[in-house]
Design a protein around this motif. Structure first.
Motif, short mmCIF file in Angstrom:
data_model
loop_
_atom_site.label_atom_id
_atom_site.label_comp_id
_atom_site.label_asym_id
_atom_site.label_seq_id
_atom_site.Cartn_x
_atom_site.Cartn_y
_atom_site.Cartn_z
N LYS A 44 0.87 -1.27 0.14
CA LYS A 44 0.11 -0.14 -0.12
C LYS A 44 0.95 1.28 0.04
O LYS A 44 1.96 1.38 0.66
CB LYS A 44 -1.01 0.26 1.18
N VAL A 45 0.35 2.24 -0.83
CA VAL A 45 0.88 3.51 -0.68
C VAL A 45 0.12 4.68 -0.37
O VAL A 45 -1.01 5.18 -0.98
CB VAL A 45 1.39 3.91 -2.26
N ILE A 46 0.41 4.75 1.08
CA ILE A 46 -0.93 5.84 1.63
C ILE A 46 -0.35 7.03 1.91
O ILE A 46 0.64 7.49 2.44
CB ILE A 46 -1.19 5.21 3.10
N VAL A 47 -1.26 7.92 1.44
CA VAL A 47 -0.88 9.37 1.71
C VAL A 47 -1.78 9.87 3.02
O VAL A 47 -2.95 9.55 3.02
CB VAL A 47 -1.20 10.29 0.52
N SER A 48 -1.17 10.30 3.94
CA SER A 48 -1.50 10.97 5.39
C SER A 48 -2.06 12.35 4.92
O SER A 48 -0.86 13.12 5.18
CB SER A 48 -0.93 10.66 6.24
N THR A 49 -2.98 13.00 4.67
CA THR A 49 -3.40 14.32 4.64
C THR A 49 -4.55 14.82 5.41
O THR A 49 -5.55 13.69 5.75
CB THR A 49 -3.61 14.67 3.27
N ASP A 50 -4.57 16.22 5.60
CA ASP A 50 -5.82 16.66 6.18
C ASP A 50 -6.67 17.58 5.15
O ASP A 50 -7.57 18.11 5.44
CB ASP A 50 -5.55 17.57 7.16
N ASN A 51 -6.24 17.39 3.95
CA ASN A 51 -6.69 18.19 2.84
C ASN A 51 -7.45 17.36 1.56
O ASN A 51 -6.78 16.61 1.02
CB ASN A 51 -5.59 19.19 2.41
N LYS A 52 -8.43 17.89 1.41
CA LYS A 52 -9.28 17.25 0.07
C LYS A 52 -8.22 17.40 -1.13
O LYS A 52 -8.51 16.38 -2.04
CB LYS A 52 -10.68 17.53 0.22
N ASP A 53 -8.06 18.52 -1.53
CA ASP A 53 -7.41 18.72 -2.86
C ASP A 53 -6.05 17.70 -3.06
O ASP A 53 -5.89 16.95 -4.16
CB ASP A 53 -6.92 20.15 -2.94
N ILE A 54 -5.37 17.58 -1.77
CA ILE A 54 -4.19 16.69 -1.76
C ILE A 54 -4.66 15.50 -1.99
O ILE A 54 -4.01 14.38 -2.63
CB ILE A 54 -3.37 17.04 -0.56
#
Length: 233
Positions: A44-54
């Protein structure tokens, strides 16, 4: 089972929207996602973000965004280890327990899949080590560094200022690209910058911090020159 965790919050102040700003034709975060996927070592390649655009851009480049990072992990003072650990614990609770985890910075356009592969191999062979992360050498001996003193200068290390460069040990610094670790060690209190880690040395032309607009300009020039050099080989 291995996972990549790419921290990418939306609150960059010095370079607004830095993680998804166009860098040499692609959103900056795309380079990290693509290298992780190309390496073939991650389930898995997981992006941890708080932003919908990202999140939307990350998904469009093949990453997963299985959660929105909580607010308490999205301020200016939270380090990458708590963010990585949050993602590891999410995987344990919702999918499976990964054996290895690699935190990959979203601001690493020079990252290459082969170094991710090599670093994992080193960690797998060295069972007494907890982490393997990217470093590069200083271009000039740090032992001969100068500091400002009043209106003049002074040596930072007086005992080595007069020594020849070739007589001084080479020094390295964090390259700011990737940080492999056994998940049990990530979740422990072991420190990354310690005897627990294996340094993975990168050539200096593949390393550039991107924290300010000047850094960004320099990085794009370096990247375009590097790509042009590859095309001419």
């Amino acid at each position: 089972m291995n996972i990549a965790v790419i921290p990418a919050r939306g609150g960059s102040k010095r370079i607004p929207k830095k993680n998804i700003k166009d860098f040499a034709g692609k959103p900056l975060i795309a380079y990290s996602i693509e290298a992780a996927r190309l390496s073939g070592v991650f389930d898995k390649v997981i992006v941890s973000t708080d932003n919908k655009d990202i999140a939307d851009i990350a998904i469009s480049y093949g990453a997963e965004v299985p959660f929105i990072r909580p607010e308490e992990l999205s301020n200016d003072f939270v380090g990458t280890v708590p963010v990585t650990n949050h993602a590891i614990n999410f995987c344990i609770e919702n999918f499976y327990k990964p054996e290895f985890c690699c935190c990959i910075y979203a601001t690493a356009p020079f990252i290459e899949a082969k170094y991710l592969q090599n670093a994992l191999g080193l960690l797998q062979k060295n069972h007494d080590k907890a982490f393997a992360f990217s470093v590069t050498s200083f271009a000039f001996p740090v032992q001969r560094a100068l500091i400002q003193k009043g209106s003049g200068v002074a040596p930072m290390f007086p005992e080595t200022i007069s020594k020849r460069s070739q007589d001084l040990p080479e020094a390295y610094h964090d390259a700011g690209q990737f940080y492999w670790g056994r998940t049990d060690d990530y979740l422990s209190k072991k420190r990354m910058f310690s005897e627990h880690s294996i340094p993975v040395v990168l050539p200096r032309h593949l390393v550039q911090d991107i924290d300010t607009p000047e850094d960004w300009y320099r990085a794009e020039l370096m990247y375009k020159a590097y790509i042009q050099g590859l095309k001419s080989d």
